[in-house]
Design an enzyme around this catalytic site. Structure first.
Site, short mmCIF file in Angstrom:
data_model
loop_
_atom_site.label_atom_id
_atom_site.label_comp_id
_atom_site.label_asym_id
_atom_site.label_seq_id
_atom_site.Cartn_x
_atom_site.Cartn_y
_atom_site.Cartn_z
N TYR A 197 -1.77 0.28 10.85
CA TYR A 197 -2.01 -0.42 9.56
C TYR A 197 -0.77 -0.36 8.68
O TYR A 197 -0.29 -1.38 8.18
CB TYR A 197 -3.20 0.24 8.85
CG TYR A 197 -3.38 -0.20 7.41
CD1 TYR A 197 -3.99 -1.41 7.10
CD2 TYR A 197 -2.93 0.59 6.34
CE1 TYR A 197 -4.15 -1.82 5.78
CE2 TYR A 197 -3.09 0.19 5.02
CZ TYR A 197 -3.70 -1.01 4.74
OH TYR A 197 -3.87 -1.42 3.43
N THR A 246 0.79 -1.23 0.00
CA THR A 246 0.00 0.00 0.00
C THR A 246 0.82 1.28 0.00
O THR A 246 1.92 1.33 0.57
CB THR A 246 -0.91 0.01 1.25
OG1 THR A 246 -1.47 1.32 1.42
CG2 THR A 246 -0.15 -0.32 2.52
N GLU A 275 0.20 3.63 1.79
CA GLU A 275 0.29 4.10 3.18
C GLU A 275 1.71 3.94 3.73
O GLU A 275 2.07 4.59 4.72
CB GLU A 275 -0.70 3.33 4.06
CG GLU A 275 -2.14 3.75 3.87
CD GLU A 275 -2.44 5.15 4.39
OE1 GLU A 275 -2.22 5.41 5.58
OE2 GLU A 275 -2.89 5.99 3.59
N LYS A 278 1.75 -3.35 7.39
CA LYS A 278 1.98 -3.58 5.95
C LYS A 278 3.46 -3.43 5.59
O LYS A 278 3.94 -4.05 4.66
CB LYS A 278 1.15 -2.60 5.10
CG LYS A 278 -0.33 -2.93 5.02
CD LYS A 278 -0.63 -4.05 4.03
CE LYS A 278 -2.13 -4.21 3.81
NZ LYS A 278 -2.47 -5.38 2.99
#
Ligand code: NAP
Ligand code: F7E
Length: 343
Positions: free
Chosen positions: A151, A126, A128, A155
């Site tokens: 999160y 991601t 992010e 990841k």
């Protein structure tokens, strides 16, 4: 004789899982999907595809049952899409997120190592990871990571495990560093879908106002249907690698609000600042949008904008749907759902 390929998709009931299952069935794959038990499941995202794939009950966190599934089904490719995928929720459940979004990838990689190192794996990584620090955009495969949520940290661990197993054991493991991608099948608590549902309900007189958190956040929003194509492409290359997947356009949450209302026939005018900001219907003066601090996050990613040149060059991929088309597609779908009494 053509031997059918088999894919195992974790997260098949989610947004991306449903589009990917559809795509792989069209390509002639046997598709097996992992489904965790829940109290009621109607497989609305999968539609007709539900009858064309095999669903097996299991959970990301269950080493033994996952191993049994992989040993029995013998997939050629695994698409690991399952995760606790909501950034805001990860601040409320950081440990569960670490397990579901991070540790589960270790589990899968260990199973591949034990069962058959020729199984290829796609990991749903991601944007992010970048954290959106000003000055680092557009973000590409060389941009330093600076995760800003439980999160993103989970990841990030998964990203490195994929790379490690690729480099240490020669496993065909790829990270797709995907920027935000949306669709009419997006979960209702992600901002785009929350907006299109609210606008449709406001238009139908079923809701008064749309409440949001940080409207200044900028995202590079694409269409999930375009993005699953590139997941497949990554696993068809001669060499495993990591790729940034994005549209190369960025917009604020506020712009997504404006565009969605525009499709529904409203013009929004803004007044006030910060927590006092409101959006009014230009015609009637009615307040249709306001800020609710409940939706602010303890940590925010202010600006994501992806540079997809590597994916374009190596995979020959370009996104077909960009911002306005995406908002229109989602808005029209939710207007129809509200009209049919489904929302
Ligand atoms: P999503 O709609 O939230 O789907 C997540 C899927 O994971 C659902 O099928 C969910 O099952 C399943 N799942 C969660 N925990 C599980 C567990 N313990 N065992 C088995 N299944 C479990 O997410 P998405 O938008 O399709 O995203 C797919 C993947 O890409 C995720 O890993 C996400 O983090 C990542 N990603 C998404 C985006 C994006 O913008 N969409 C961008 C970058 C990366 P239930 O149906 O039972 O909840
Ligand atoms: O938030 C702001 C919020 O939850 C987008 C996941 O798929 O993409 C997704 O993560 C922005 C944020 O997505 C509300 O603060 C304002 O700045 O739709 P979102 P996300 O956090 O970008 C990445 C790439 C993933 O990997 C994730 O799995 O919108 N925002 N007001 C709001 N967000 C929500 N959810 N709700 C609001 O009311």
């Amino acid at each position: 004789m053509n031997i059918k390929k088999k894919a195992f998709i974790t997260g098949v009931t989610g947004q991306d899982g449903s589009y990917l299952a559809e795509l792989l069935v069209k390509k002639g794959y046997d598709v097996v999907g992992l489904d965790r038990r829940c109290s009621e499941r109607d497989y609305w995202r999968l539609g007709e595809t539900r009858n064309k794939i095999k669903i097996i009950e299991g959970d990301l966190m269950e080493y033994e049952s996952l191993r049994r599934i992989i040993e029995t089904e013998k997939p050629d490719e695994i698409y690991n899409l399952a995760a606790q995928s909501h950034v805001g929720s990860s601040f409320k459940t950081p440990l569960t997120t670490l397990d579901m979004t991070g540790k589960s990838v270790w589990i899968l990689l260990e199973i591949i190592r034990a069962v058959d190192q020729k199984i290829k794996i796609y990991q749903a990584s991601t944007s992010e990871l970048f954290g959106g620090d000003p000055g680092t955009e557009p973000q590409n495969e060389k941009t330093p990571f600076n995760p800003h949520s439980p999160y993103a940290i989970a990841k990030l661990a998964a990203f490195h495990m994929i790379k490690l197993y690729r480099e240490s054991y020669g496993i065909f493991a790829c990270n797709g560093i995907l920027f935000n991608h949306e669709s009419p099948r997006r979960g209702e608590d992600f901002v785009t879908r929350k907006i299109t549902i609210a606008v449709a309900r406001i238009k139908a007189g079923k809701q008064e106002v749309l409440e949001l958190g940080n409207m200044d956040a900028k995202r590079d929003w694409g269409f999930a249907g375009d993005y699953v194509e590139v997941m497949y492409e990554m696993l068809q290359q001669d060499k495993a690698d990591d790729y940034v997947i994005s549209t190369g356009e960025t917009h604020t949450v506020r712009e997504f609000v404006e565009e969605s209302f525009r499709v529904a026939g409203y013009e929004i005018v803004w007044e006030g600042k910060d927590e006092k900001e409101i959006g009014k219907d230009k015609k009637t003066g009615k307040v249709l949008v306001r800020i609710n601090p409940e939706f602010f996050r303890p940590g925010e990613v202010p600006l994501l904008l992806g540079d997809n040149s590597k994916a374009k060059k190596v995979l020959g991929w370009t996104p077909k749907v960009t911002f306005k088309k995406l908002a229109k597609m989602m808005m029209e779908d939710d207007l129809e759902k509200v009209e049919k009494g489904l929302l």
